[in-house]
Write an enzyme that holds these catalytic residues in place. Structure first.
Site, PDB file in Angstrom:
ATOM      1  N   LYS A  20      33.918  76.989  53.148  1.00 47.47           N
ATOM      2  CA  LYS A  20      33.837  75.659  53.756  1.00 47.47           C
ATOM      3  C   LYS A  20      32.510  74.996  53.410  1.00 47.47           C
ATOM      4  O   LYS A  20      32.466  73.824  53.024  1.00 47.47           O
ATOM      5  CB  LYS A  20      34.006  75.754  55.273  1.00 47.47           C
ATOM      6  CG  LYS A  20      35.421  76.079  55.715  1.00 47.47           C
ATOM      7  CD  LYS A  20      35.482  76.272  57.225  1.00 47.47           C
ATOM      8  CE  LYS A  20      36.871  76.634  57.707  1.00 47.47           C
ATOM      9  NZ  LYS A  20      36.918  76.836  59.167  1.00 47.47           N
ATOM     10  N   SER A  28      31.410  77.137  59.161  1.00 47.12           N
ATOM     11  CA  SER A  28      31.681  78.126  60.193  1.00 47.12           C
ATOM     12  C   SER A  28      33.169  78.399  60.257  1.00 47.12           C
ATOM     13  O   SER A  28      33.987  77.538  59.908  1.00 47.12           O
ATOM     14  CB  SER A  28      31.184  77.609  61.553  1.00 47.12           C
ATOM     15  OG  SER A  28      31.347  78.595  62.546  1.00 47.12           O
ATOM     16  N   ASP A  29      33.505  79.590  60.705  1.00 50.55           N
ATOM     17  CA  ASP A  29      34.900  79.929  60.927  1.00 50.55           C
ATOM     18  C   ASP A  29      34.985  80.930  62.058  1.00 50.55           C
ATOM     19  O   ASP A  29      34.076  81.742  62.252  1.00 50.55           O
ATOM     20  CB  ASP A  29      35.556  80.504  59.673  1.00 50.55           C
ATOM     21  CG  ASP A  29      37.066  80.560  59.834  1.00 50.55           C
ATOM     22  OD1 ASP A  29      37.686  79.480  59.840  1.00 50.55           O
ATOM     23  OD2 ASP A  29      37.620  81.665  59.979  1.00 50.55           O
ATOM     24  N   THR A  30      36.074  80.873  62.812  1.00 50.20           N
ATOM     25  CA  THR A  30      36.306  81.791  63.920  1.00 50.20           C
ATOM     26  C   THR A  30      37.696  82.386  63.777  1.00 50.20           C
ATOM     27  O   THR A  30      38.656  81.672  63.502  1.00 50.20           O
ATOM     28  CB  THR A  30      36.170  81.058  65.271  1.00 50.20           C
ATOM     29  OG1 THR A  30      34.853  80.501  65.345  1.00 50.20           O
ATOM     30  CG2 THR A  30      36.386  81.999  66.440  1.00 50.20           C
ATOM     31  N   ALA A  42      31.745  83.357  62.096  1.00 49.75           N
ATOM     32  CA  ALA A  42      30.759  83.404  61.016  1.00 49.75           C
ATOM     33  C   ALA A  42      30.161  82.024  60.804  1.00 49.75           C
ATOM     34  O   ALA A  42      30.830  81.011  60.995  1.00 49.75           O
ATOM     35  CB  ALA A  42      31.406  83.889  59.722  1.00 49.75           C
TER      36      ALA A  42
END
Length: 188
Positions: free
Chosen positions: A52, A68-70, A105
């Site tokens: 991203k 960011s990623d969840t 992250a």
């Protein structure tokens, strides 16, 4: 002044990043979020945060880009955003009464292309969920844009018996790890 761009459309991430008191702009990233064969939830979550940030950095030279990623993981399986109400209901019933992981992250792409990243892992302990609760929550529409079909900051927060780790990581942007990246880059 150093430019910071948040590569996310999430209002929750925007709000959590705003706590740092630094100016930033928002430019959502559009990437393929498919899990690769054999990819662990940790590897998947870190890869998406980096991808991203890199996707937006390619269009914004000279700035710092935060991605960011969840991911919600149950028994090593990534539970992404549900595609419909039936899948949301299925995910929530699978999470009912479990201890599961929420991985979040963050990745910061520097103007020179260097990438620094961090991963937060939180264990979330859900109470058993009566089907009527799940149905009402799904009918509210709230789970449709959330990994694992729930948002701890919303109505589903009442189902969390305990968590071990980062509350803000479960919301979508782990503030401790984000602060580490921003301080190391001289942004705050």
């Amino acid at each position: 002044m150093k430019n910071l761009i948040l590569a996310s459309a999430s209002p929750r991430r925007r709000e959590l990043l705003g706590v740092f008191g630094i100016d930033f702009e928002v430019r959502p990233a559009d990437i393929d979020e498919s899990v690769l064969d054999g990819e662990t939830p940790a590897d998947y979550t870190l890869r998406l945060a980096v991808e991203k940030a890199r996707a937006v950095a390619g269009d914004c030279p000279g700035g710092f880009v935060l991605g960011s990623d969840t991911t919600v993981a149950l028994d090593g399986e990534c539970l992404g955003k549900p595609v419909d109400a039936a899948q949301a209901r299925d995910m929530l019933l699978r999470l009912s009464g479990t201890r599961h992981d929420v991985l979040s992250a963050v990745a910061l792409v520097h103007p020179d292309g260097e990438v620094d990243s961090r991963l937060s892992t939180t264990i979330v302990d859900f109470a058993p969920l009566p089907a009527a609760w799940v149905d009402a929550y799904v009918d509210s529409g709230e789970p449709m844009d959330k990994a694992g079909a729930y948002g701890i900051q919303g109505a589903a927060g009442i189902w969390v018996r305990r968590l071990e780790g980062s509350y803000t990581g479960v919301v979508g942007l782990p503030q401790f790890e984000t602060g580490e990246l921003l301080r190391a880059a001289g942004l705050c």
